[in-house]
Each structure stands twice: as structure tokens, then as C-alpha cells.
Scaffold this motif. Structure first.
Motif, PDB file in Angstrom:
ATOM      1  N   GLU A 181       0.882  -1.218   0.048  1.00 24.96           N
ATOM      2  CA  GLU A 181      -0.030  -0.118   0.019  1.00 24.96           C
ATOM      3  C   GLU A 181       1.020   1.283   0.013  1.00 24.96           C
ATOM      4  N   LYS A 182       2.100   1.264   0.626  1.00 23.20           N
ATOM      5  CA  LYS A 182       2.930   2.323   0.773  1.00 23.20           C
ATOM      6  C   LYS A 182       3.492   2.423  -0.732  1.00 23.20           C
ATOM      7  N   THR A 183       4.058   1.575  -1.042  1.00 23.44           N
ATOM      8  CA  THR A 183       5.130   1.427  -2.371  1.00 23.44           C
ATOM      9  C   THR A 183       4.328   1.701  -3.685  1.00 23.44           C
ATOM     10  N   GLY A 184       2.841   1.219  -3.636  1.00 22.19           N
ATOM     11  CA  GLY A 184       2.130   1.359  -4.781  1.00 22.19           C
ATOM     12  C   GLY A 184       2.430   0.126  -5.737  1.00 22.19           C
ATOM     13  N   LYS A 185       1.976   0.090  -6.852  1.00 23.60           N
ATOM     14  CA  LYS A 185       2.409  -0.989  -7.692  1.00 23.60           C
ATOM     15  C   LYS A 185       3.479  -0.853  -8.343  1.00 23.60           C
ATOM     16  N   VAL A 186       4.230  -2.274  -8.728  1.00 25.50           N
ATOM     17  CA  VAL A 186       5.467  -2.548  -8.794  1.00 25.50           C
ATOM     18  C   VAL A 186       5.515  -3.033 -10.521  1.00 25.50           C
ATOM     19  N   ASP A 187       6.707  -2.963 -10.887  1.00 26.17           N
ATOM     20  CA  ASP A 187       6.901  -3.830 -12.281  1.00 26.17           C
ATOM     21  C   ASP A 187       7.753  -5.223 -11.694  1.00 26.17           C
TER      22      ASP A 187
END
Ligand SMILES: NC(=O)c1ccc[n+]([C@@H]2O[C@H](COP(=O)([O-])OP(=O)(O)OC[C@H]3O[C@@H](n4cnc5c(N)ncnc54)[C@H](OP(=O)(O)O)[C@@H]3O)[C@@H](O)[C@H]2O)c1
Length: 202
Positions: A51-57
Motif C-alpha cells: 500500500e505504501k509502495t504502490g504497484k511495481v513492475d
């Protein structure tokens, strides 16, 4: 790419972080280290991190512990250390993390040579490594949106030789560059369901 490395400040993770940072946006995580905190043994903690980092690749794991001891001395609780940390910790990252993975993204997990070539005192560490290999081969069939998953299985790495050399008689330590390249192959390549073995057949 936006890449999250759980364990990104550890022995292997810091080398992977330094290399990937040249080309990508890298976020590191650990219980007490990194840009964000997580205890991957707990799925709620993994969700809070994402939730803190958001979506990643790409989500990379270079973390996970297991108890090393003679089999005769291993208790049921001792086995749960590896099952909860290295095994379920990495399963949690994939299970929760798939909802935070961009289409075409990848997971890269960590195991080690013990899955194929155990040494004394590694009934737990070898067991969880083997379980993770089977998990990766199975879950790659079900991940959606072209999301890939691989696992890097390294021999004893050069930067850890001082701590573990005596446990690995006759093993050839793995140069850090070779280990890092296993992660690069997984993240920047196209393969999925692969066990990327970085060691001689010893
Ligand atoms: N060293 C080797 O020769 C070698 C060879 C093959 C495979 N491996 C495997 O590769 C992985 C990394 O090894 P390493 O030698 O780099 O280990 P390391 O130096 O101990 O680093 C592990 C990192 O993971 C983090 N971590 C540990 N437990 C965690 C948890 N429950 N949740 C979130 N972060 C956690 C630690 O940070 P915090 O303390 O801040 O949480 C630390 O930064 C391990 O699974 C190991 O078995 C190692």
C-alpha cells in the motif's frame, strides 16, 4: 522499471540493489532496514508495505531464514522457523503481491544450492528451498496478466564465505556478479517458472 527488493540491504540484496539502481527505480524493504518496513512472515505486513509502495513492475525477494542444526536436535518449532520465514514469507509476497504487480511484471524469489546438494545441518533449509522450487513451477501456471515468476538458486556466495565456508567443504564460492546476473536474467528476461541455478554441480 519500478522494482521492490525485500531484503535489499542484505548480503545478496545489496549487490542486486546496487546493480539494478543503475537502470531502474529501486525500493528496498526489510524488518529493520530499507526504504519501507515489512515482515514477510505476515501477509498483512506485506499488504501494508505494498500500500505504501504502490504497484511495481518487479518484486524481488533476497530474504528468508531457516534454522540450521543437526536433525537430532531439530524440534517441530525449529522447522516452523524456515516454513514461516523463507517459505511462507515468499509465498506471501506472491500471493499478496500479485494484486500490486503491473501487467507483464515479475516475481523473483531466492532459494539456494541446498535444495539439490544439501550439507549437514540443513534438513530445514534444504526442505524449504525444495518447496519453493515446486511452488514456483506450479504458480507460474496460474499467474495472470503475463506476470512471470522465477527463483534464483545460488551456491554459497563470495561475500558470505567467512560465515559459512566450514559448512560447505569443497564448494566453489559464487562471485557476486554471477548471483546478480541471475536476478537480472529473471527480471529483464522473458522466462517464467525457471529455477535459475548459479552453481557448479557439486
Ligand atoms: N549467503 C549465501 O551464500 C546464500 C546463498 C544462496 C542462497 N541464499 C539465500 O538468499 C537469501 C538472502 O541471503 P543473504 O545472505 O543475503 O541474507 P542476509 O545477509 O541475512 O540478508 C537478508 C535480508 O533479508 C531481510 N529479512 C530477513 N527476514 C525478513 C523478513 N521476515 N521480512 C522482511 N525482510 C527480512 C533482512 O533485513 P532485516 O533484518 O531488516 O529484516 C536482510 O536485509 C536467503 O534466503 C538465503 O538463504 C544465501
Amino acid at each position: 522499471m519500478k522494482i521492490l527488493i525485500v531484503g535489499g540491504n542484505g548480503t545478496i540484496g545489496s549487490k542486486v540493489r546496487d546493480h539494478l539502481s543503475k537502470k531502474h527505480e529501486v525500493i528496498t524493504a526489510g524488518r529493520n532496514s530499507g526504504d519501507v518496513n515489512v515482515d514477510m512472515r505476515d501477509g498483512r505486513s506485506v499488504k501494508a508495505m505494498l500500500e505504501k509502495t504502490g504497484k511495481v513492475d518487479a518484486l524481488v525477494c533476497t530474504a528468508g531464514e531457516a534454522k540450521w542444526a543437526d536433525f537430532d536436535a531439530m524440534t517441530e518449532e525449529d522447522f516452523y522457523i524456515g516454513i514461516k520465514s523463507k517459505l511462507m514469507g515468499q509465498v506471501n509476497l506472491v500471493s499478496v503481491g500479485k494484486e500490486y504487480m503491473n501487467p507483464g511484471g515479475s516475481f523473483t524469489l531466492s532459494t539456494g544450492i541446498l535444495a539439490d546438494h544439501p550439507v549437514l545441518m540443513t534438513t530445514s533449509a534444504a526442505m524449504v528451498n525444495g518447496a519453493i522450487h515446486s511452488f514456483v513451477k506450479a504458480v507460474c501456471l496460474e499467474l495472470k496478466n503475463q506476470i512471470r515468476i522465477n527463483v534464483v538458486s545460488s551456491g554459497l556466495v563470495e561475500d558470505a564465505v567467512d560465515h559459512y565456508q566450514d559448512y560447505f567443504p569443497g564448494h566453489n564460492p559464487i562471485p557476486m556478479k554471477k548471483v546478480v546476473n541471475g536476478f537480472v536474467k529473471s527480471i529483464e528476461g522473458a522466462g517464467s517458472g525457471e529455477i535459475i541455478r548459479i552453481y557448479d554441480n557439486c
